[in-house]
Design a protein around this motif. Structure first.
Motif, mmCIF file in Angstrom:
data_model
loop_
_atom_site.group_PDB
_atom_site.id
_atom_site.type_symbol
_atom_site.label_atom_id
_atom_site.label_comp_id
_atom_site.label_asym_id
_atom_site.label_seq_id
_atom_site.Cartn_x
_atom_site.Cartn_y
_atom_site.Cartn_z
ATOM 1 N N VAL A 169 -3.344 -2.416 11.058
ATOM 2 C CA VAL A 169 -2.551 -3.523 10.504
ATOM 3 C C VAL A 169 -1.440 -2.939 9.647
ATOM 4 O O VAL A 169 -1.668 -1.972 8.893
ATOM 5 N N ILE A 170 -0.251 -3.508 9.769
ATOM 6 C CA ILE A 170 0.881 -3.138 8.911
ATOM 7 C C ILE A 170 1.337 -4.384 8.186
ATOM 8 O O ILE A 170 1.662 -5.399 8.825
ATOM 9 N N SER A 171 1.382 -4.327 6.860
ATOM 10 C CA SER A 171 1.740 -5.521 6.102
ATOM 11 C C SER A 171 2.130 -5.145 4.684
ATOM 12 O O SER A 171 1.626 -4.168 4.134
ATOM 13 N N PRO A 172 3.016 -5.948 4.069
ATOM 14 C CA PRO A 172 3.206 -5.822 2.621
ATOM 15 C C PRO A 172 2.000 -6.418 1.906
ATOM 16 O O PRO A 172 0.967 -6.709 2.539
ATOM 17 N N ASN A 173 2.109 -6.631 0.620
ATOM 18 C CA ASN A 173 0.980 -7.079 -0.190
ATOM 19 C C ASN A 173 0.718 -8.570 0.041
ATOM 20 O O ASN A 173 1.138 -9.421 -0.719
ATOM 21 N N THR A 174 -0.006 -8.888 1.117
ATOM 22 C CA THR A 174 -0.319 -10.256 1.487
ATOM 23 C C THR A 174 -1.810 -10.374 1.762
ATOM 24 O O THR A 174 -2.542 -9.375 1.795
ATOM 25 N N SER A 175 -2.265 -11.598 2.022
ATOM 26 C CA SER A 175 -3.673 -11.803 2.350
ATOM 27 C C SER A 175 -4.051 -11.079 3.639
ATOM 28 O O SER A 175 -5.204 -10.660 3.807
ATOM 29 N N VAL A 176 -3.097 -10.908 4.539
ATOM 30 C CA VAL A 176 -3.359 -10.162 5.778
ATOM 31 C C VAL A 176 -3.808 -8.738 5.461
ATOM 32 O O VAL A 176 -4.789 -8.228 6.029
ATOM 33 N N LEU A 177 -3.107 -8.092 4.542
ATOM 34 C CA LEU A 177 -3.460 -6.732 4.145
ATOM 35 C C LEU A 177 -4.823 -6.706 3.466
ATOM 36 O O LEU A 177 -5.618 -5.781 3.682
ATOM 37 N N MET A 178 -5.121 -7.726 2.644
ATOM 38 C CA MET A 178 -6.416 -7.788 1.969
ATOM 39 C C MET A 178 -7.549 -7.953 2.978
ATOM 40 O O MET A 178 -8.601 -7.313 2.870
ATOM 41 N N ILE A 179 -7.345 -8.829 3.967
ATOM 42 C CA ILE A 179 -8.386 -9.039 4.972
ATOM 43 C C ILE A 179 -8.638 -7.753 5.752
ATOM 44 O O ILE A 179 -9.791 -7.377 6.016
ATOM 45 N N ALA A 180 -7.562 -7.055 6.131
ATOM 46 C CA ALA A 180 -7.727 -5.791 6.848
ATOM 47 C C ALA A 180 -8.587 -4.822 6.046
ATOM 48 O O ALA A 180 -9.520 -4.201 6.575
ATOM 49 N N GLY A 181 -8.290 -4.685 4.763
ATOM 50 C CA GLY A 181 -9.083 -3.796 3.924
ATOM 51 C C GLY A 181 -10.523 -4.245 3.800
ATOM 52 O O GLY A 181 -11.446 -3.422 3.779
ATOM 53 N N ALA A 182 -10.725 -5.569 3.728
ATOM 54 C CA ALA A 182 -12.066 -6.107 3.514
ATOM 55 C C ALA A 182 -12.963 -5.962 4.743
ATOM 56 O O ALA A 182 -14.187 -5.899 4.614
ATOM 57 N N VAL A 183 -12.367 -5.929 5.949
ATOM 58 C CA VAL A 183 -13.163 -5.762 7.170
ATOM 59 C C VAL A 183 -13.068 -4.336 7.713
ATOM 60 O O VAL A 183 -13.518 -4.043 8.823
ATOM 61 N N ALA A 184 -12.481 -3.431 6.924
ATOM 62 C CA ALA A 184 -12.402 -1.995 7.234
ATOM 63 C C ALA A 184 -11.506 -1.678 8.423
ATOM 64 O O ALA A 184 -11.714 -0.680 9.112
ATOM 65 N N THR A 185 -10.498 -2.497 8.664
ATOM 66 C CA THR A 185 -9.496 -2.149 9.666
ATOM 67 C C THR A 185 -8.451 -1.258 9.007
ATOM 68 O O THR A 185 -7.889 -1.635 7.969
ATOM 69 N N PRO A 186 -8.170 -0.081 9.531
ATOM 70 C CA PRO A 186 -7.156 0.789 8.922
ATOM 71 C C PRO A 186 -5.827 0.052 8.806
ATOM 72 O O PRO A 186 -5.480 -0.774 9.656
ATOM 73 N N SER A 187 -5.077 0.367 7.763
ATOM 74 C CA SER A 187 -3.841 -0.367 7.520
ATOM 75 C C SER A 187 -2.796 0.516 6.855
ATOM 76 O O SER A 187 -3.126 1.529 6.236
ATOM 77 N N ILE A 188 -1.556 0.098 7.013
ATOM 78 C CA ILE A 188 -0.432 0.674 6.274
ATOM 79 C C ILE A 188 0.084 -0.423 5.358
ATOM 80 O O ILE A 188 0.583 -1.450 5.816
ATOM 81 N N GLY A 189 -0.083 -0.226 4.064
ATOM 82 C CA GLY A 189 0.365 -1.211 3.081
ATOM 83 C C GLY A 189 1.755 -0.877 2.586
ATOM 84 O O GLY A 189 2.002 0.244 2.127
ATOM 85 N N LEU A 190 2.663 -1.829 2.682
ATOM 86 C CA LEU A 190 4.041 -1.646 2.235
ATOM 87 C C LEU A 190 4.194 -2.342 0.885
ATOM 88 O O LEU A 190 4.316 -3.566 0.813
ATOM 89 N N HIS A 191 4.202 -1.567 -0.184
ATOM 90 C CA HIS A 191 4.173 -2.131 -1.537
ATOM 91 C C HIS A 191 5.522 -1.956 -2.239
ATOM 92 O O HIS A 191 6.176 -0.920 -2.089
ATOM 93 N N SER A 192 5.880 -2.965 -3.023
ATOM 94 C CA SER A 192 7.134 -2.892 -3.775
ATOM 95 C C SER A 192 6.990 -2.026 -5.021
ATOM 96 O O SER A 192 7.991 -1.558 -5.576
ATOM 97 N N GLU A 193 5.748 -1.804 -5.470
ATOM 98 C CA GLU A 193 5.499 -0.944 -6.626
ATOM 99 C C GLU A 193 4.004 -0.664 -6.706
ATOM 100 O O GLU A 193 3.208 -1.293 -5.996
#
Length: 418
Positions: free
Chosen positions: A344-368
């Motif tokens: 999953v590729i996402s900025p800081n959204t619920s999509v990114l949180m769900i990916a982390g919570a179900v252990a799907t690897p992700s690239i988080g795009l954060h503003s800070e």
């Protein structure tokens, strides 16, 4: 900016001039220059708490966390009764990794007008002690979907610490997922809020029905079980998606071809001021579609037809739109779908949180590196996330170009960077 320069040529710059100049630099993604302008403004009017708060935000955006704490502290000294400034200091402390100090004053968030809810009929607040007389502990709902998912990771440790019945007040869209994921937990739907200002919520019927003897706010769980970075689990995943639904989506993606399936989201569904600094624009994500061979699955639940058309024009690779699922409301199914993805590729959204919570690897795009990072270089809540940070001096397009090699490497290693 040109209008400000014209004013400067005709008259001596004022504190307001430098204040507006700083805002213009910030809008142009030039945080370091904006900091200089705020400091010029503060040299002329040192007792300007709002300028100090803005300075704090910019200092954090370029990683100067100790400076951010100093600016936030000065602002609070000047205006100690200002809830927003006090919450800003809490944010600065947590961002700087001063976890204990920051968590101890995290109560300020509840006094902000946009968050304040008068909760009636609650018992005493929980002090972290064990269950007494068999009475239940209520975890009160707060925050949005993403933070609700983030802080729910603390629940198993809270259950062990309390040793008695635990009741979780939850957004109804997450109730089934939470109940499946945390054995022994009772999940109840969020108590209705009134339309008054501030809103009220009556908890007495819930307290009586479940024999609740203590309560705690959801985001305060961390103060008991995540007091340091060392207290975070090293293993990924704590939510259990539906097995049948996950298999359905895996088969669905596999039927489209042999390419790995990568979920894409580019903004929050909640539009707020300053969103362009927190989320990339649609055109910024197009390089992802060209950067590697994968099936791009759209996880942007509110994507408009114009956005879809724009992507079609910008890239030969078309977004795959999952059919037959309401990505805004069927969050249990969304969690299963995300669990079926390779990345999953996402900025800081619920999509990114769900990916982390179900252990799907992700690239988080954060503003800070904000308060939830607690001073760490990567998001400590989600071990499977590759956290990339956009500096206040950098553009989203530059960060995404930086992310493409990570995408390629993670896809070659089954979604994992290491």
């Amino acid at each position: 900016m040109s209008a400000l320069q014209a004013v400067a040529k005709t008259s001596a710059p004022t504190p307001e001039y430098y204040f507006q100049e700083a805002r213009a630099f910030f809008d142009a993604f030039k945080a370091s220059q904006a900091i200089i302008s705020y400091r010029k403004s503060l040299l002329m009017t040192p007792a300007a708490p709002q300028a100090l708060n803005n300075l704090r935000l910019l200092e954090q955006s370029i990683g100067r966390m100790p400076d951010g704490v100093k600016s936030a502290t000065r602002a609070c000294v000047l205006e100690p009764g200002n809830t927003a400034l006090q919450h800003g200091l809490t944010d600065a402390l947590l961002s700087a990794g001063e976890i204990e100090h920051g968590q101890a004053r995290n109560f300020w968030r509840h006094l902000k007008p946009e968050i304040l809810i008068i909760r009636q009929g609650l018992p005493e607040e929980w002090n972290g002690g064990p269950c007494r007389d068999g009475q239940s502990l209520l975890i009160c709902h707060e925050q949005g979907i993403g933070d609700e998912i983030r802080f729910a990771s603390c629940i198993p440790d809270i259950q062990k610490r309390f040793g008695g019945p635990v009741i979780l007040e939850s957004d109804k869209r997450l109730a089934t997922l939470f109940a499946r994921s945390f054995p022994g937990l009772t999940v109840v739907e969020k108590v209705q809020r009134s339309d008054s200002n501030p809103p009220t919520a009556q908890y007495r019927p819930l307290v009586e029905e479940h024999g609740i003897g203590r309560y705690i706010m959801l985001a305060d769980l961390q103060s008991f079980v995540r007091p340091s970075l060392e207290a975070f689990p090293r293993t990924a995943g704590y939510l259990t998606p539906d097995v049948t639904e996950t298999r359905h989506w895996k088969d669905h993606f596999r039927a489209t071809g042999k390419q790995p399936a990568v979920g894409l989201s580019w903004r929050s569904g909640m539009r707020r001021a300053g969103a362009r600094h927190n989320y990339p624009e649609l055109q910024d994500i197009v390089p992802f579609l060209k950067g590697a061979d994968f099936l791009p699955v759209c996880l942007q639940y509110d994507m408009s037809s114009s956005e879809r058309t724009a992507i079609q024009k910008a890239s030969t690779k078309q977004l795959y739109i999952p059919a037959g699922i309401d990505q805004r409301n069927e969050l249990d199914r969304v969690a299963a779908m995300i669990a079926a993805l390779d990345l999953v590729i996402s900025p800081n959204t619920s999509v990114l949180m769900i990916a982390g919570a179900v252990a799907t690897p992700s690239i988080g795009l954060h503003s800070e590196r904000g308060a939830t990072f607690l001073g760490a270089k990567t998001d400590p809540w989600f071990p499977e996330e590759c956290s990339l940070i956009k500096s206040g001096d950098g553009s989203w397009s530059a960060l995404i170009n930086e992310a493409i090699p990570y995408l390629t490497r993670m896809l070659s290693k089954g979604g994992r960077l290491k």
